[in-house]
Scaffold this motif. Sequence first.
Motif, short mmCIF file in Angstrom:
data_model
loop_
_atom_site.label_atom_id
_atom_site.label_comp_id
_atom_site.label_asym_id
_atom_site.label_seq_id
_atom_site.Cartn_x
_atom_site.Cartn_y
_atom_site.Cartn_z
N ASP A 64 70.61 31.45 -60.41
CA ASP A 64 69.25 31.75 -59.93
C ASP A 64 68.80 30.67 -58.95
O ASP A 64 68.93 29.47 -59.25
N PRO A 65 68.27 31.04 -57.78
CA PRO A 65 67.79 30.02 -56.85
C PRO A 65 66.58 29.24 -57.39
O PRO A 65 66.31 28.12 -56.93
N GLU A 66 65.87 29.83 -58.34
CA GLU A 66 64.76 29.11 -58.96
C GLU A 66 65.33 28.06 -59.93
O GLU A 66 66.26 28.35 -60.69
N PRO A 67 64.78 26.84 -59.93
CA PRO A 67 65.30 25.81 -60.84
C PRO A 67 64.95 26.09 -62.29
O PRO A 67 63.89 26.61 -62.60
N HIS A 68 65.88 25.76 -63.20
CA HIS A 68 65.67 25.88 -64.64
C HIS A 68 66.07 24.56 -65.28
O HIS A 68 67.19 24.07 -65.08
N TYR A 69 65.14 24.01 -66.08
CA TYR A 69 65.36 22.68 -66.64
C TYR A 69 66.65 22.62 -67.46
O TYR A 69 66.94 23.48 -68.30
N GLY A 70 67.42 21.59 -67.17
CA GLY A 70 68.65 21.34 -67.91
C GLY A 70 69.83 22.17 -67.45
O GLY A 70 70.95 21.91 -67.84
N ILE A 71 69.55 23.18 -66.63
CA ILE A 71 70.61 24.05 -66.12
C ILE A 71 70.88 23.74 -64.66
O ILE A 71 72.03 23.52 -64.26
N SER A 72 69.82 23.69 -63.88
CA SER A 72 69.97 23.39 -62.45
C SER A 72 69.05 22.26 -62.00
O SER A 72 68.73 22.14 -60.83
N THR A 73 68.59 21.44 -62.98
CA THR A 73 67.75 20.28 -62.65
C THR A 73 68.30 19.04 -63.31
O THR A 73 69.21 19.10 -64.15
N ARG A 88 76.89 19.98 -60.24
CA ARG A 88 76.43 20.12 -61.62
C ARG A 88 77.45 19.63 -62.65
O ARG A 88 77.07 19.12 -63.70
N ARG A 89 78.74 19.77 -62.36
CA ARG A 89 79.72 19.20 -63.28
C ARG A 89 79.58 17.68 -63.32
O ARG A 89 79.65 17.05 -64.38
N GLN A 90 79.36 17.10 -62.15
CA GLN A 90 79.16 15.66 -62.10
C GLN A 90 77.89 15.27 -62.85
O GLN A 90 77.84 14.24 -63.54
N LEU A 91 76.85 16.10 -62.73
CA LEU A 91 75.61 15.86 -63.44
C LEU A 91 75.86 15.79 -64.95
O LEU A 91 75.36 14.88 -65.64
#
Length: 545
Positions: A64-73, A88-91
């Motif tokens: 999803d282009p919208e950010p979701h906490y812990g998933i894409s933030t 995100r893997r590095q994250l």
Amino acid sequence: MTSTSAVPPLAPTPLVAPVIVGARPLSPAEVVAVARDDARVQIAPAAGARVNATRELIERLADDPEPHYGISTGFGALATTFIAPDRRRQLQASLIRSHAAGTGAEVEREVVRALHLLRLQTLATGRTGVRPVVVATYAAMLNAGITPIVREYGSLGCSGDLAPLSHIALAALGEGEVRDASGALVAASDALAVAGIAPLVLEEKEGLALINGTDGMLGMLSLALADLDNLLTVADVTAAISVESQLGTDAVFAADLMALRPQTGQAASAANLRAFLADSPIVASHRDPAVCTRVQDAYSLRCSPQVHGAARDTLDHARMVASRELAAAVDNPVVTVDGRVESNGNFHGAPVAYVLDFLAIAVADLASIAERRTDRALDRTRSNGLPPFLADEVGVDSGLMIAQYAAAGIVSELKRLAVPASVDSIPSSAMQEDHVSMGWAAARKLRRGIDGLARVLAIELVTGCRALDLRAPLQPGPATAAVRDAVRAAGIAGPGPDRFVSPDLESATALVLSGAVAAAAVSAASFTTPENRPAFEEDDDHIAR
């Protein structure tokens, strides 16, 4: 007291039934079985479907282009920072590496295994969004006897036990150090390779899912429940020996007197004391008022069931809180049953921290009254005819004088350890985490307190058994005699010239902690009804420990 941070012995061969993870909430006994007895774990078949379903949801949100906490933030104070898919893997790896910031001595193997198991149980609920391979890897590590190195300091108990859980996750990534099944310190990557376990490469959301939880403090609470079930029975045993050997009365423990104050724990402890003192020739010898003119015993003898009973009630309250927490699926964000991904504060450790501190108070007071009973036995002005310090040749021998010093020193420390950790809070994460539970610290000091209590009871045990022998030719009752015989069979000295005391106290402590003291008393005692028997006796595995 012995440090609770010693390197553990080699893992024993599992002799207990496997524990099924993900089917229902675990019981404290199942946590103990995996943590102490190396029970294997098996993932419930239904857990796989739940884990798959929630993972599919996480992967849709990751696109999803919208950010979701812990998933894409980012995390914590960086929760509003969007992270591009190729980073995100590095994250996830960076999250684990940075949060595996524990320091200090190694935490005990049983604590690490309990921590590991409880995080696995949460992953298997399907409420965290991890892939099935993460669940399988955590189970495989437990079954292979791989114990990540977790350090004493690092957790504030909010967001849960971040640092300790991060050390588990780091090992699953093949980084850091672990102890293998033999107890050897090896690189995590080597231990995984030997066990045939592929290191994890974490995807979106998985880093958070592995480290957000109260698993460390809850694991230590579960272990403490088992320890205190045993030690509360031991306290009743040693109190009975003290009452008997000091020519105290058992009349004050009568059931009708206890019924005038309907406290559940008090009634249970009094029933134990009656059973452990039943048919005692020593007690019978001074029942005649013409022989014994004392009106009342000292509080440390007479009020033993009131103090022990209050501790039992405290333990029951802690058990209720633990059972609720064991039924929890703690993560942030969490995947709800209806498919929402929601931020929450369920990781805060306050409910567990409070009862850990409450138990530390009970532990300190149990030890305090036991030490007072010990001191009475050694004081010729209060012991009703026993020699000073139970010495063989008074003036030449010092008897158990300094054993009481050791008990007094431990009790003094337990009073300090009873100061609650959960009333403290120190802000972290740039004030995002501005109130924390300190539950991990509460659990760590409780473990030290339990060790101290066991030692104080062991000193009362050694003292009381020597005092019983000095009442010869009068003999103790069946239950206390069985305990005295177990003590002697362990090589712990009775009356006689002074000898090296420390080994006897260590042997007695081991006897107390093993469950052998409680088992000896219960097996020989006369209980009026089966339901009056101490609850721990129904758990044969516990007695074996």
